[in-house]
Design an enzyme around this catalytic site. Sequence first.
Site, PDB file in Angstrom:
ATOM      1  N   SER A 118     -14.063 -11.108  29.757  1.00  0.00           N
ATOM      2  CA  SER A 118     -13.301 -11.850  28.756  1.00  0.00           C
ATOM      3  C   SER A 118     -12.591 -13.037  29.397  1.00  0.00           C
ATOM      4  O   SER A 118     -12.284 -13.016  30.591  1.00  0.00           O
ATOM      5  CB  SER A 118     -12.280 -10.927  28.091  1.00  0.00           C
ATOM      6  OG  SER A 118     -12.903  -9.802  27.513  1.00  0.00           O
ATOM      7  N   SER A 574     -15.206   0.870  11.971  1.00  0.00           N
ATOM      8  CA  SER A 574     -13.868   1.441  11.815  1.00  0.00           C
ATOM      9  C   SER A 574     -13.483   1.648  10.359  1.00  0.00           C
ATOM     10  O   SER A 574     -12.450   2.254  10.078  1.00  0.00           O
ATOM     11  CB  SER A 574     -12.830   0.547  12.504  1.00  0.00           C
ATOM     12  OG  SER A 574     -12.751  -0.712  11.867  1.00  0.00           O
ATOM     13  N   LYS A 617      -3.657  -2.851  13.686  1.00  0.00           N
ATOM     14  CA  LYS A 617      -3.964  -2.406  12.329  1.00  0.00           C
ATOM     15  C   LYS A 617      -2.757  -1.739  11.676  1.00  0.00           C
ATOM     16  O   LYS A 617      -2.476  -1.961  10.491  1.00  0.00           O
ATOM     17  CB  LYS A 617      -5.159  -1.447  12.362  1.00  0.00           C
ATOM     18  CG  LYS A 617      -6.462  -2.106  12.777  1.00  0.00           C
ATOM     19  CD  LYS A 617      -7.587  -1.093  12.880  1.00  0.00           C
ATOM     20  CE  LYS A 617      -8.889  -1.751  13.305  1.00  0.00           C
ATOM     21  NZ  LYS A 617      -9.993  -0.780  13.456  1.00  0.00           N
TER      22      LYS A 617
END
Length: 702
Positions: A118, A574, A617
């Site tokens: 990343s 998910s 979330k």
Amino acid sequence: MSNESTNDAPPDDDPDDPEPSVDHDDTDGLQDDPADSVDDAGEVDDLENLGSDVGVEGDVSIDEDNAEDDLLGGLRIDDTSDITVPDRLVDQVIGQEAAREIVKRAAKQHRHVMMIGSPGTGKSLLAKAMSRLLPKESLQDVLVYHNPDDSNEPKVRTVPAGKGEQIVDAHKEEARKRNQMRSFLMWIMILLAVGYALLIATPARPLLALLSAAGIYLLFRYTNRGSDAMVPKLLINNADRQVAPFEDATGAHAGAMLGDVRHDPFQSGGMATPSHERVEAGSIQKANKGVLFIDEINTLDVRSQQKLMTAIQEGEFSITGQSERSSGAMVQTEAVPCDFIMVAAGNMDAMENMHPALRSRIKGYGYEVYMDDTIEDTPDMRRKYARFVAQEVEKDGNLPHFAPDAIRELILEAKRRAGRKDSLTLKLRDLGGLVRVAGDIARSEGHDLTQRSDVLEAKKRSRSIEQQFVDNYIQRRKDYELGTTSEEAVGRVNGLAVMGGDSGIMLPVMAEITPAQSQEEGRIYATGQLKEMAEEAVENVSAIIKKFSDENMSEKDTHIQFVQAGEGGVDGDSASITVATAVISALEDIPVAQELAMTGSLSVRGDVLPVGGVTHKIEAAAKAGCERVIIPKANEDDVMIEDEYEEQIEIIPVTHISEVLDVALVGEPEKDSLVDRLKSITGKALDSASDSGTTGGNPSPQ
């Protein structure tokens, strides 16, 4: 190895001899010198301490008894000015144990490295640190000479570092002396010619004298122009260098990376520039005996990647004009040494667009390493994070030092961004950005030290584009009343998703059951721009529906809508428990509580599996006004929500779909009957589900 053929000297009337590019980190040479290994062994051994076991605390004491519970790892300081920042770049590296080991081996054995990971995980920092710890090679200068046999194929010579300037100066001095002699002879001949012309008793003697002088001047001026080409060009100058070079060729065009030959607009009439003076070195030549770093390697065009393969394989590469419309395209030098270590870097998509043969070269002559995103949270690592804050303050030079509470808040943010229990993020570039924003706020507020309040304010101001979009999206939903106004609804469930890796968003899912349009079978229709992984998750949910339902699903169509999913669509699995709950609610006509949100993957046997981004979330559910949220039991220890949300929302961990339905559905008689039926069919009792745990599986990226 120098070329001493200096039979002719150039005239001194061409002062625009182009200077070579020497203001870069250049270290070039042609030959390996085994004698260097004796002096270099100690320097390579320094790689053993590449960012590990560093005394980050200097003379500051450590409270070992409270190190485990203290976010500073027991470090006792007044502010970051008490922390000693290492002078060497390698000692500033944090984490990446596997990558450091690979770098150590590559530096010792002269191997290439490809780092995939990343952005912001330290790829370029490791590459630069590697270049500074390479063995000291016998540095050399590179000279380009005129080739009398073929002017379009200049000769290349190498000499010990520092000798190149001496050779060029010697050639120029010889040319200057020869030019003085030519000038002296020219004026003598002009005087003789003019004097003779004036002695002739004719009316045209002044004109004859003038023509004689002009003719002699032009004769001397434009004859023997070949002597200009005898002065070599110093292509690469290592006179003042003592360490191996580091060349960053990220985003470089072909000429800048491979070398180029400048266009000559005056190619005839005695005004042409010798071809060897138009040669320019590229990054691969400048990186000789050093490190060539290329980030986003997949963005290089195929032609450049192919030529880079040749340079890696051969260790030398000829310089030619890169533009076919340039006169330099006709020039090609002898091979110039480019024996470098290539460190290629990129994200996961780099391997897809990278030339297979180039990757094969790197694997065949080096290593591939994946950069970690997180590292284990230990007291020693927390102390290194405190040192990281001190490094950023010192590197910037305009930030006030950080108070201990501010450092603790930054380390806590590193834990949150890791998204895993007992871990810290290694995306230190983003964390460094937060340090700078907090320091800027502290300075604007007139604080002597950056306080915790400054860090908290910085977290609000340094929100990513995705986070700002989510906030605007939530506000629009409130303005247009897109959320449900009732406490319960059939076939509607509040799902949760992640945008950009650090922003959560509530994504409602609706389901409806209709008679089948096809006479052969019932079908599932899912809308919302679902991507491959999300489509597979919907298919897996259908297995559970078919297993527990008393209805004949071959006679029914199931419609699933991800409400306002946006242009990016939906990816990941998910939302599996969200889809399952919505379909079961619509099929059985049992309402779902609307003050509840949920996230979790689902196996075909009904086990709830872990997902990623659970902290973001949960915070998104709290921002949207939900009072409860269902998450996988396996993610319970990953939750690192902000203090302001802890009192706003109740977190309910589950392990099985039966638990999800027991919490989400309302209407006791119907719900209890449905849950009991599901228990008996799956053979998994609600009371024993918590004891059995999950069936495993890797977290979903969404």
